[in-house]
Motif scaffolding. Sequence first.
Motif, PDB file in Angstrom:
ATOM      1  N   GLY A 194      21.393 -48.465 -88.538  1.00 35.26           N
ATOM      2  CA  GLY A 194      22.521 -48.797 -87.679  1.00 35.26           C
ATOM      3  C   GLY A 194      22.842 -47.712 -86.663  1.00 35.26           C
ATOM      4  N   ALA A 195      22.040 -46.627 -86.625  1.00 40.64           N
ATOM      5  CA  ALA A 195      22.309 -45.529 -85.683  1.00 40.64           C
ATOM      6  C   ALA A 195      22.044 -45.952 -84.237  1.00 40.64           C
ATOM      7  CB  ALA A 195      21.450 -44.320 -86.041  1.00 40.64           C
ATOM      8  N   PHE A 196      21.019 -46.770 -84.034  1.00 40.22           N
ATOM      9  CA  PHE A 196      20.655 -47.246 -82.697  1.00 40.22           C
ATOM     10  C   PHE A 196      20.367 -48.741 -82.757  1.00 40.22           C
ATOM     11  CE2 PHE A 196      19.274 -42.769 -82.735  1.00 40.22           C
ATOM     12  CZ  PHE A 196      19.913 -42.303 -81.588  1.00 40.22           C
ATOM     13  N   LYS A 197      20.536 -49.402 -81.611  1.00 40.35           N
ATOM     14  CA  LYS A 197      20.274 -50.857 -81.571  1.00 40.35           C
ATOM     15  C   LYS A 197      18.894 -51.163 -81.006  1.00 40.35           C
ATOM     16  CE  LYS A 197      24.558 -53.489 -81.378  1.00 40.35           C
ATOM     17  NZ  LYS A 197      25.609 -52.428 -81.388  1.00 40.35           N
ATOM     18  N   ASN A 198      18.611 -50.588 -79.842  1.00 39.64           N
ATOM     19  CA  ASN A 198      17.401 -50.957 -79.103  1.00 39.64           C
ATOM     20  C   ASN A 198      16.559 -49.718 -78.813  1.00 39.64           C
ATOM     21  OD1 ASN A 198      18.420 -53.623 -78.884  1.00 39.64           O
ATOM     22  ND2 ASN A 198      19.610 -53.007 -77.085  1.00 39.64           N
ATOM     23  N   ALA A 199      15.307 -49.746 -79.228  1.00 40.51           N
ATOM     24  CA  ALA A 199      14.446 -48.572 -79.051  1.00 40.51           C
ATOM     25  C   ALA A 199      13.176 -48.948 -78.301  1.00 40.51           C
ATOM     26  CB  ALA A 199      14.083 -47.974 -80.402  1.00 40.51           C
ATOM     27  N   LEU A 200      12.704 -47.989 -77.510  1.00 37.54           N
ATOM     28  CA  LEU A 200      11.430 -48.132 -76.810  1.00 37.54           C
ATOM     29  C   LEU A 200      10.503 -47.066 -77.375  1.00 37.54           C
ATOM     30  CD1 LEU A 200       9.774 -49.260 -74.338  1.00 37.54           C
ATOM     31  CD2 LEU A 200      10.906 -47.488 -72.976  1.00 37.54           C
ATOM     32  N   ILE A 201       9.371 -47.491 -77.937  1.00 38.23           N
ATOM     33  CA  ILE A 201       8.395 -46.504 -78.402  1.00 38.23           C
ATOM     34  C   ILE A 201       7.142 -46.632 -77.542  1.00 38.23           C
ATOM     35  CG2 ILE A 201       9.273 -46.309 -80.755  1.00 38.23           C
ATOM     36  CD1 ILE A 201       6.970 -48.148 -81.653  1.00 38.23           C
ATOM     37  N   ILE A 202       6.596 -45.473 -77.195  1.00 33.47           N
ATOM     38  CA  ILE A 202       5.490 -45.438 -76.227  1.00 33.47           C
ATOM     39  C   ILE A 202       4.408 -44.498 -76.742  1.00 33.47           C
ATOM     40  CG2 ILE A 202       4.865 -44.893 -73.827  1.00 33.47           C
ATOM     41  CD1 ILE A 202       8.006 -44.963 -73.288  1.00 33.47           C
ATOM     42  N   GLY A 203       3.156 -44.900 -76.593  1.00 33.49           N
ATOM     43  CA  GLY A 203       2.026 -43.977 -76.759  1.00 33.49           C
ATOM     44  C   GLY A 203       1.396 -43.841 -75.388  1.00 33.49           C
ATOM     45  N   ALA A 204       1.316 -42.634 -74.858  1.00 32.80           N
ATOM     46  CA  ALA A 204       0.798 -42.461 -73.488  1.00 32.80           C
ATOM     47  C   ALA A 204      -0.002 -41.167 -73.413  1.00 32.80           C
ATOM     48  CB  ALA A 204       1.950 -42.428 -72.488  1.00 32.80           C
ATOM     49  N   GLU A 205      -1.150 -41.233 -72.775  1.00 34.75           N
ATOM     50  CA  GLU A 205      -2.012 -40.039 -72.701  1.00 34.75           C
ATOM     51  C   GLU A 205      -2.772 -39.959 -71.382  1.00 34.75           C
ATOM     52  OE1 GLU A 205      -1.825 -37.880 -75.090  1.00 34.75           O
ATOM     53  OE2 GLU A 205      -1.760 -38.888 -77.042  1.00 34.75           O
ATOM     54  N   LYS A 206      -2.805 -38.745 -70.838  1.00 33.47           N
ATOM     55  CA  LYS A 206      -3.742 -38.443 -69.754  1.00 33.47           C
ATOM     56  C   LYS A 206      -4.732 -37.418 -70.318  1.00 33.47           C
ATOM     57  CE  LYS A 206      -4.191 -37.129 -64.931  1.00 33.47           C
ATOM     58  NZ  LYS A 206      -3.536 -36.740 -63.669  1.00 33.47           N
ATOM     59  N   LEU A 207      -5.610 -37.902 -71.192  1.00 33.26           N
ATOM     60  CA  LEU A 207      -6.557 -37.003 -71.866  1.00 33.26           C
ATOM     61  C   LEU A 207      -7.560 -36.397 -70.901  1.00 33.26           C
ATOM     62  CD1 LEU A 207      -7.004 -39.176 -75.044  1.00 33.26           C
ATOM     63  CD2 LEU A 207      -6.234 -36.820 -75.067  1.00 33.26           C
ATOM     64  N   SER A 208      -7.796 -37.098 -69.783  1.00 30.42           N
ATOM     65  CA  SER A 208      -8.799 -36.593 -68.823  1.00 30.42           C
ATOM     66  C   SER A 208      -8.451 -35.193 -68.326  1.00 30.42           C
ATOM     67  CB  SER A 208      -8.946 -37.562 -67.648  1.00 30.42           C
ATOM     68  OG  SER A 208      -7.709 -37.738 -66.996  1.00 30.42           O
ATOM     69  N   SER A 209      -7.163 -34.811 -68.393  1.00 36.80           N
ATOM     70  CA  SER A 209      -6.750 -33.464 -67.972  1.00 36.80           C
ATOM     71  C   SER A 209      -7.071 -32.410 -69.030  1.00 36.80           C
ATOM     72  CB  SER A 209      -5.244 -33.429 -67.691  1.00 36.80           C
ATOM     73  OG  SER A 209      -4.928 -34.237 -66.588  1.00 36.80           O
ATOM     74  N   PHE A 210      -7.438 -32.847 -70.242  1.00 36.01           N
ATOM     75  CA  PHE A 210      -7.681 -31.907 -71.351  1.00 36.01           C
ATOM     76  C   PHE A 210      -9.079 -32.088 -71.947  1.00 36.01           C
ATOM     77  CE2 PHE A 210      -3.195 -32.437 -70.833  1.00 36.01           C
ATOM     78  CZ  PHE A 210      -2.695 -31.154 -70.972  1.00 36.01           C
ATOM     79  N   ILE A 211     -10.003 -32.493 -71.089  1.00 35.62           N
ATOM     80  CA  ILE A 211     -11.389 -32.696 -71.499  1.00 35.62           C
ATOM     81  C   ILE A 211     -12.253 -31.677 -70.764  1.00 35.62           C
ATOM     82  CG2 ILE A 211     -13.369 -34.285 -71.331  1.00 35.62           C
ATOM     83  CD1 ILE A 211     -11.248 -35.179 -73.355  1.00 35.62           C
ATOM     84  N   ASN A 212     -13.193 -31.092 -71.487  1.00 39.14           N
ATOM     85  CA  ASN A 212     -14.220 -30.277 -70.853  1.00 39.14           C
ATOM     86  C   ASN A 212     -15.340 -31.221 -70.432  1.00 39.14           C
ATOM     87  OD1 ASN A 212     -16.342 -28.672 -70.148  1.00 39.14           O
ATOM     88  ND2 ASN A 212     -16.311 -27.409 -72.006  1.00 39.14           N
ATOM     89  N   TRP A 213     -15.421 -31.499 -69.138  1.00 37.49           N
ATOM     90  CA  TRP A 213     -16.366 -32.497 -68.645  1.00 37.49           C
ATOM     91  C   TRP A 213     -17.809 -32.017 -68.683  1.00 37.49           C
ATOM     92  CZ3 TRP A 213     -15.042 -37.360 -68.627  1.00 37.49           C
ATOM     93  CH2 TRP A 213     -13.681 -37.667 -68.584  1.00 37.49           C
ATOM     94  N   GLU A 214     -18.021 -30.807 -69.279  1.00 34.04           N
ATOM     95  CA  GLU A 214     -19.398 -30.341 -69.500  1.00 34.04           C
ATOM     96  C   GLU A 214     -19.782 -30.425 -70.975  1.00 34.04           C
ATOM     97  OE1 GLU A 214     -19.575 -26.438 -67.813  1.00 34.04           O
ATOM     98  OE2 GLU A 214     -19.215 -27.191 -65.786  1.00 34.04           O
ATOM     99  N   ASP A 215     -18.855 -30.887 -71.825  1.00 37.64           N
ATOM    100  CA  ASP A 215     -19.111 -30.953 -73.281  1.00 37.64           C
ATOM    101  C   ASP A 215     -19.416 -32.390 -73.683  1.00 37.64           C
ATOM    102  OD1 ASP A 215     -19.159 -30.850 -76.010  1.00 37.64           O
ATOM    103  OD2 ASP A 215     -17.034 -30.346 -76.245  1.00 37.64           O
TER     104      ASP A 215
END
Length: 333
Positions: free
Chosen positions: A136-157
């Motif tokens: 009962g603490a909250f009524k409406n919630a938005l949950i999101i999974g979001a990633e820009k993994l391309s910024s944390f990839i070694n494109w030589e590996d």
Amino acid sequence: MSQSHSHIPVTIAGTGSYVPEKVLTNADLEKLVDTSDEWITTRTGIRERRIAADDEFTSHMAVKASLKALEQAGMEASELDLIIVATITPDTLTPATACYVQKELGAMTAVAFDISAACSGFLYGMKIAKRLISDGAFKNALIIGAEKLSSFINWEDRNTCILFGDGAGAAVLRQSREGEGHIIATDIGTDGNQTHLLNIPGGGSACPITTENADQRLASLAMLGKEVFKHAVTRMRDSAKTVMARAGLKPEDIKLVVPHQANLRIIDAIADRLDVPSDRVFTNLQKYGNTSAAAVAIALDEAHREGRFTRGDKIVLVVFGAGFTWASATIEW
Ligand code: UT7
């Protein structure tokens, strides 16, 4: 008899997802590293992945997915009182990506924060939001999974760069109304003994990026794939079995399993161990690769919009990621 607060059922009122326009195929990767379409396809099932534009951040993708989830739920952003973003690739280390999302959506009465649980983050968020709503603490919630993994990839590996992609998925949670389904059971777990098997070693306080270490690409995902594979299969199998047992569901009661999208061989192994035939297991990693926290959220939305399950159907979500972390949910839609 009136229901106690802790038993107020919580439903998923809408889902949404977004992936960037740019497609990076296995053939494109053949030009970057010593790999082949054949190797990537047979070892992982992945054929292509999406890559965000330079000026397209994790929060931007999160907002696009969220607007679709809100629209499907028939809810305005101003009605939200909770926003949780699960990500390991935040726009900035602080403030939380959820704060940018709140501003962009104009959800100014919502409390907004991030959680970091790698590929398991969306279901960690689901458990937290479900509990806060059923309390009962909250009524409406938005949950999101979001990633820009391309910024944390070694494109030589070649061990890692072929696996990952960018994207976002979202879901709107609220109290169930008459005749609606609900999240039946959730399970989450962590094993901090395995932090060394999958991580981004640099860029945090333990190992800041300096001019001396800049060429080592330490702010990139590093993984001992074979080890991770074994843990992933065992943990996801056990977690899915736990929530199925708690919900009193047998394999034949499950309309669809929506698993984390890391590797088709992992997904096949889990389906086999759960006794669920592969036509009742959803996959889209062929198109998107592994998008970490976004993967199960995008898969849930696509499966939902494709009509793979409908009101009254029972589905199982199951995920695994760095930490290690894992989580599952059984849902009556
Ligand atoms: O999202 C979090 C969860 N993450 C996961 O669940 C990922 C789990 N792990 C995996 O999906 C798999 O372990 C991988 C797809 C990462 C690797 O597949 P594998 O069957 O475990 O291959 P491997 O790492 O044992 O490598 C086999 C061979 C090696 O060559 P040698 O040593 O046998 O000569 C690698 O050097 O394949 C080689 N290899 C490649 N060859 C072509 C590794 N990467 C590549 C590549 N292209 N991209």
